[in-house]
Write a protein that holds these residues in place. Structure first.
Motif, PDB file in Angstrom:
ATOM      1  N   HIS A 115       0.827  -1.223   0.000  1.00 57.60           N
ATOM      2  CA  HIS A 115       0.000   0.000   0.000  1.00 57.60           C
ATOM      3  C   HIS A 115       0.857   1.267   0.000  1.00 57.60           C
ATOM      4  O   HIS A 115       0.319   2.365  -0.070  1.00 57.60           O
ATOM      5  N   GLN A 116       2.159   1.096   0.088  1.00 55.83           N
ATOM      6  CA  GLN A 116       3.032   2.279   0.001  1.00 55.83           C
ATOM      7  C   GLN A 116       3.148   2.798  -1.428  1.00 55.83           C
ATOM      8  O   GLN A 116       3.620   3.907  -1.639  1.00 55.83           O
ATOM      9  N   VAL A 117       2.733   1.984  -2.392  1.00 57.39           N
ATOM     10  CA  VAL A 117       2.870   2.446  -3.783  1.00 57.39           C
ATOM     11  C   VAL A 117       1.478   2.570  -4.433  1.00 57.39           C
ATOM     12  O   VAL A 117       0.597   1.743  -4.213  1.00 57.39           O
ATOM     13  N   PRO A 118       1.280   3.629  -5.225  1.00 59.40           N
ATOM     14  CA  PRO A 118      -0.020   3.819  -5.901  1.00 59.40           C
ATOM     15  C   PRO A 118      -0.308   2.695  -6.893  1.00 59.40           C
ATOM     16  O   PRO A 118       0.605   1.963  -7.305  1.00 59.40           O
ATOM     17  N   ASP A 119      -1.582   2.585  -7.291  1.00 60.37           N
ATOM     18  CA  ASP A 119      -2.002   1.415  -8.079  1.00 60.37           C
ATOM     19  C   ASP A 119      -1.208   1.196  -9.369  1.00 60.37           C
ATOM     20  O   ASP A 119      -0.896   0.058  -9.721  1.00 60.37           O
ATOM     21  N   PHE A 120      -0.891   2.273 -10.059  1.00 59.79           N
ATOM     22  CA  PHE A 120      -0.105   2.113 -11.298  1.00 59.79           C
ATOM     23  C   PHE A 120       1.199   1.367 -10.990  1.00 59.79           C
ATOM     24  O   PHE A 120       1.560   0.393 -11.668  1.00 59.79           O
ATOM     25  N   TRP A 121       1.870   1.803  -9.916  1.00 56.46           N
ATOM     26  CA  TRP A 121       3.148   1.195  -9.541  1.00 56.46           C
ATOM     27  C   TRP A 121       2.955  -0.144  -8.851  1.00 56.46           C
ATOM     28  O   TRP A 121       3.801  -1.039  -8.951  1.00 56.46           O
ATOM     29  N   PHE A 185      -1.967   4.188  -0.092  1.00 56.77           N
ATOM     30  CA  PHE A 185      -2.543   3.733  -1.365  1.00 56.77           C
ATOM     31  C   PHE A 185      -3.225   2.375  -1.279  1.00 56.77           C
ATOM     32  O   PHE A 185      -3.128   1.572  -2.204  1.00 56.77           O
ATOM     33  N   SER A 186      -3.929   2.146  -0.172  1.00 58.07           N
ATOM     34  CA  SER A 186      -4.760   0.946  -0.119  1.00 58.07           C
ATOM     35  C   SER A 186      -5.807   1.038  -1.214  1.00 58.07           C
ATOM     36  O   SER A 186      -6.360   2.108  -1.470  1.00 58.07           O
ATOM     37  N   THR A 187      -6.086  -0.096  -1.820  1.00 62.13           N
ATOM     38  CA  THR A 187      -7.052  -0.078  -2.918  1.00 62.13           C
ATOM     39  C   THR A 187      -8.229  -0.989  -2.577  1.00 62.13           C
ATOM     40  O   THR A 187      -8.303  -1.556  -1.491  1.00 62.13           O
ATOM     41  N   TYR A 188      -9.167  -1.097  -3.501  1.00 61.76           N
ATOM     42  CA  TYR A 188     -10.320  -1.976  -3.303  1.00 61.76           C
ATOM     43  C   TYR A 188      -9.938  -3.425  -3.619  1.00 61.76           C
ATOM     44  O   TYR A 188      -9.135  -3.683  -4.518  1.00 61.76           O
TER      45      TYR A 188
END
Ligand SMILES: C[S@@+](CC[C@H](N)C(=O)[O-])C[C@H]1O[C@@H](n2cnc3c(N)ncnc32)[C@H](O)[C@@H]1O
Length: 223
Positions: A115-121, A185-188
């Motif tokens: 979660h330290q990196v955004p979804d693209f990365w 950058f936690s995502t769904y």
């Protein structure tokens, strides 16, 4: 370098194990069920202070413990020396920079770091983990992943925060969890699972706790 600022703070790192309260027993059981032996090579990505690394080291041939934070890798190295773990290598590198130049690992483990990196990365990070693993190798990944629909986000996040601890030395407070939601950058779950499958994994099992913590066991495709 983006590691999450707290992971660069020596006082936070020194207090991290007590705060995190991490018990790797279930993860070890899962790896053993998926064929972990004393011949196995394991990579622990975002290894932190090395709780999982130290637990898995006696059960396998080699552990490569990778973390981007120099403060965390210093703590890791101290643990490795203190516990006399002569089959552990510590590497200061990140999801996007680590180059694995030894035999492909049988297992990659990563907990609460993606979660330290955004979804693209994050997708690129997961693609890199898939490429690193041997065919049919196992990825065990745990992270803060939100298992609800956007329309239900407000209620679910409120519920999550309402269950937080008040003492920051033994867990994460509501303020810390709110900061996580705002700045990390936690995502769904439905996005995260799609990315895992997209980059070449079959999800063998998935588990969500409190709609905020995801645990996955994945197998890299055979080819
Ligand atoms: C919350 S800690 C979790 C540590 C350990 N995996 C555990 O479960 O106890 C997150 C770790 O991820 C590391 N980290 C952050 N960004 C990273 C990146 N891009 N690549 C590798 N590690 C990273 C941090 O330095 C930190 O040690």
């Amino acid at each position: 370098m983006h590691a999450g600022n707290e992971h660069l703070d020596p006082n936070y790192v020194a207090a991290y194990d007590r705060k995190s309260g991490f018990d790797p027993t279930d993860d070890l059981d899962v790896l053993c069920r998926h064929g972990l032996t004393t011949d196995s090579i394991v990579v622990d990505m975002g290894a932190g202070t090395g709780v999982f690394t130290a637990a898995v080291a006696p059960l396998c041939q080699q552990v490569i413990a990778v973390d981007v934070s120099p403060v965390m890798t210093a703590a890791l190295r101290s643990r490795v020396e203190r516990d006399d773990l002569d089959n552990v290598s510590v590497v200061e590198a990140g999801f996007l920079s680590y180059e694995h130049d030894a035999s492909p690992p049988d297992f990659v483990y990563t907990r609460n770091a993606l979660h330290q990196v955004p979804d693209f990365w994050k997708a690129i990070a997961l693609q890199r983990l898939a490429s690193m693993l041997r065919p049919e190798g196992i990825l065990r990944v745990r992270d803060l992943v939100f298992d609800f629909e956007p329309v239900d986000a407000e209620g679910n996040i409120k519920d999550w925060l309402s269950g937080a601890v008040t003492d920051p030395t033994v867990g994460f407070t509501a303020e810390e969890l709110a900061t996580h939601v705002r700045t990390e950058f936690s995502t769904y779950s439905w996005l995260f699972e799609a990315v895992l499958e997209r980059v070449g994994f079959t999800i063998l099992d998935r588990h969500y706790r409190r709609s905020a913590y995801g645990t996955y066991t994945c197998m890299r495709h055979a080819t």
